[in-house]
Design a protein around this motif. Structure first.
Motif, PDB file in Angstrom:
ATOM      1  N   VAL A  90     -58.426 -49.138 -12.318  1.00  0.00           N
ATOM      2  CA  VAL A  90     -58.193 -50.523 -12.724  1.00  0.00           C
ATOM      3  C   VAL A  90     -59.283 -51.421 -12.154  1.00  0.00           C
ATOM      4  O   VAL A  90     -59.809 -52.305 -12.833  1.00  0.00           O
ATOM      5  N   LEU A  97     -62.357 -50.784 -14.155  1.00  0.00           N
ATOM      6  CA  LEU A  97     -62.261 -51.364 -15.489  1.00  0.00           C
ATOM      7  C   LEU A  97     -62.557 -52.857 -15.461  1.00  0.00           C
ATOM      8  O   LEU A  97     -63.334 -53.370 -16.275  1.00  0.00           O
ATOM      9  N   ALA A  98     -61.939 -53.573 -14.516  1.00  0.00           N
ATOM     10  CA  ALA A  98     -62.166 -55.016 -14.429  1.00  0.00           C
ATOM     11  C   ALA A  98     -63.631 -55.326 -14.170  1.00  0.00           C
ATOM     12  O   ALA A  98     -64.213 -56.227 -14.782  1.00  0.00           O
ATOM     13  N   MET A 154     -65.740 -54.664 -17.350  1.00  0.00           N
ATOM     14  CA  MET A 154     -65.590 -55.740 -18.326  1.00  0.00           C
ATOM     15  C   MET A 154     -66.358 -56.984 -17.875  1.00  0.00           C
ATOM     16  O   MET A 154     -66.966 -57.687 -18.688  1.00  0.00           O
ATOM     17  N   ALA A 207     -66.313 -49.402 -19.464  1.00  0.00           N
ATOM     18  CA  ALA A 207     -64.968 -49.970 -19.504  1.00  0.00           C
ATOM     19  C   ALA A 207     -64.013 -49.079 -20.293  1.00  0.00           C
ATOM     20  O   ALA A 207     -62.869 -48.869 -19.881  1.00  0.00           O
ATOM     21  N   LEU A 211     -60.626 -47.268 -19.028  1.00  0.00           N
ATOM     22  CA  LEU A 211     -59.363 -47.522 -19.731  1.00  0.00           C
ATOM     23  C   LEU A 211     -58.692 -46.216 -20.130  1.00  0.00           C
ATOM     24  O   LEU A 211     -57.463 -46.058 -19.980  1.00  0.00           O
ATOM     25  N   ILE A 238     -56.481 -57.570 -15.203  1.00  0.00           N
ATOM     26  CA  ILE A 238     -57.706 -58.042 -15.867  1.00  0.00           C
ATOM     27  C   ILE A 238     -57.733 -59.571 -15.878  1.00  0.00           C
ATOM     28  O   ILE A 238     -58.771 -60.196 -15.610  1.00  0.00           O
ATOM     29  N   HIS A 277     -58.736 -60.949 -12.558  1.00  0.00           N
ATOM     30  CA  HIS A 277     -60.172 -60.805 -12.320  1.00  0.00           C
ATOM     31  C   HIS A 277     -60.957 -61.904 -13.028  1.00  0.00           C
ATOM     32  O   HIS A 277     -61.859 -62.520 -12.436  1.00  0.00           O
ATOM     33  N   LEU A 329     -57.089 -62.365 -24.134  1.00  0.00           N
ATOM     34  CA  LEU A 329     -56.051 -61.892 -23.215  1.00  0.00           C
ATOM     35  C   LEU A 329     -54.663 -62.348 -23.676  1.00  0.00           C
ATOM     36  O   LEU A 329     -53.701 -61.573 -23.660  1.00  0.00           O
ATOM     37  N   VAL A 363     -60.916 -54.749 -24.759  1.00  0.00           N
ATOM     38  CA  VAL A 363     -62.147 -54.400 -24.041  1.00  0.00           C
ATOM     39  C   VAL A 363     -63.374 -54.699 -24.898  1.00  0.00           C
ATOM     40  O   VAL A 363     -64.351 -55.314 -24.431  1.00  0.00           O
TER      41      VAL A 363
END
Length: 333
Positions: free
Chosen positions: A210, A213-214, A217, A225, A229, A246, A249, A302, A325
């Motif tokens: 995680v 991933l953040a 991105m 990313a 994921l 996310i 972040h 989002l 993403v």
């Protein structure tokens, strides 16, 4: 009464005959009830003096009858009513009468999400007992929570290590405590927990993905990313939890972007944004990747993903997150 006030009171030995624990943080409620149980009922006598009810499965007179029963081979009996929000109006009426004159040899504990102080039950309970609020800490309070937990384990945690733990684990207090206990065992006799210790232990869990991933991105690297994921979803992580991480972040990126635009000094950005200096350089680099109008579009994406995940539409959660993403990494490109 706040949860920290409750902890101080029971540490002094001040135990009320009546409690109602309420709030949005079940971990704090569970831990408070366990602490109270350990103080009130000796383990060897719990078969005789500990009774647990569920609000959706019992009647008020059942609870009242047990609460008025004298303890056996001990000074006090403990009665716990979980899911107290499901108690019927009739049950609350009976228990209100019980709260007027609570038995001194019983500790009667209710656990629920909300209180309605207009009702007679809560008015009477407040006179003779305690309403204890177990509120989920704000993001900027998590560091203090982690430091206190580390202290209870006989350790001292460096500020950057506490921040890293939040980055990797998120705001779930139960998971934070579990991971901190693992790190404390890992460091052994050493007193201080460092950022290397946290990365060495917590990075073996799925929450590390995680974090990756953040960052990917924020770096606008769609290939990296998407790989992160895929790992997260394969490990069974809940998409809504992932979405919240996310969003957290990118809230930080927007705050840092705004402070940079105001020509705020780097050390002041760290303080005002609540970001440990250890991470600030990377966050600032990511913030430069997005203009203000682009960040607005990120949060629109989002929000759209949140609605779609909660709405139970035809698209699978994995496809919703993949599209998010790609949207974020490709905005204005």
């Amino acid at each position: 009464m706040k949860i920290d006030e409750f902890n101080k009171a029971v540490s002094r030995g001040d135990i009320s005959p009546l409690y109602y624990f309420h709030g949005d943080e079940p971990y704090l409620m569970e831990r408070a009830v366990k602490r109270l149980t350990d103080l009130v009922v000796p383990p060897d006598f719990r078969d005789f003096n500990l009774d647990v009810f569920y609000g959706n499965e019992c009647k008020g007179d059942e609870i009242a009858s047990v609460a008025q029963t004298l303890p056996m081979f001990a000074d006090r009996r403990m009665v716990i009513v979980k899911r107290s929000g499901d108690l019927s109006a009739a049950a609350l009426e009976i228990l209100a009468a019980c709260a007027v004159d609570p038995p001194p040899t019983t500790c009667l504990v209710f656990v629920g999400e909300k209180v309605d102080q207009r009702k007679k039950f809560f008015q009477e309970l407040k006179k003779k007992g305690e309403l204890v609020e177990c509120k989920r800490p704000y993001e900027n309070q998590l560091g203090a929570f982690i430091r206190e937990e580390a202290k209870s384990l006989g350790k001292r945690i460096e500020p950057a290590a506490a921040e890293m733990l939040v980055y990797l684990v998120g705001s779930n207090l139960g998971e934070l405590t579990t991971q901190l206990e693992k790190v404390a065992l890992y460091v052994g006799q050493r007193e201080a927990i460092t950022i290397g210790d946290v990365r060495g232990i917590v990075s073996d869990t799925k929450v590390e993905s995680v974090f990756d991933l953040a960052n990917a991105m924020g770096e606008r690297d769609p290939a990296k990313a998407l790989r992160s994921l895929a790992t997260i979803l394969r490990d069974g992580e809940a998409p809504l939890m992932l979405l919240a991480m996310i969003a957290r972040h990118f809230r930080q990126l927007w705050r840092v972007r705004d402070l940079m635009a105001q020509k705020v000094a780097q050390q002041d950005i760290s303080r005002l944004a609540g970001i440990n200096p250890y991470f600030l350089k990377g966050v600032m680099a990511q913030a430069r990747n997005f203009g203000t109008h682009e960040l607005k579009r990120v949060f629109e994406s989002l929000y759209a993903a949140d609605l779609e995940l909660k709405g139970g539409g035809s698209r699978r959660p994995a496809l919703i997150m993949e599209r998010l993403v790609m949207d974020v990494c490709g905005i204005s490109r």
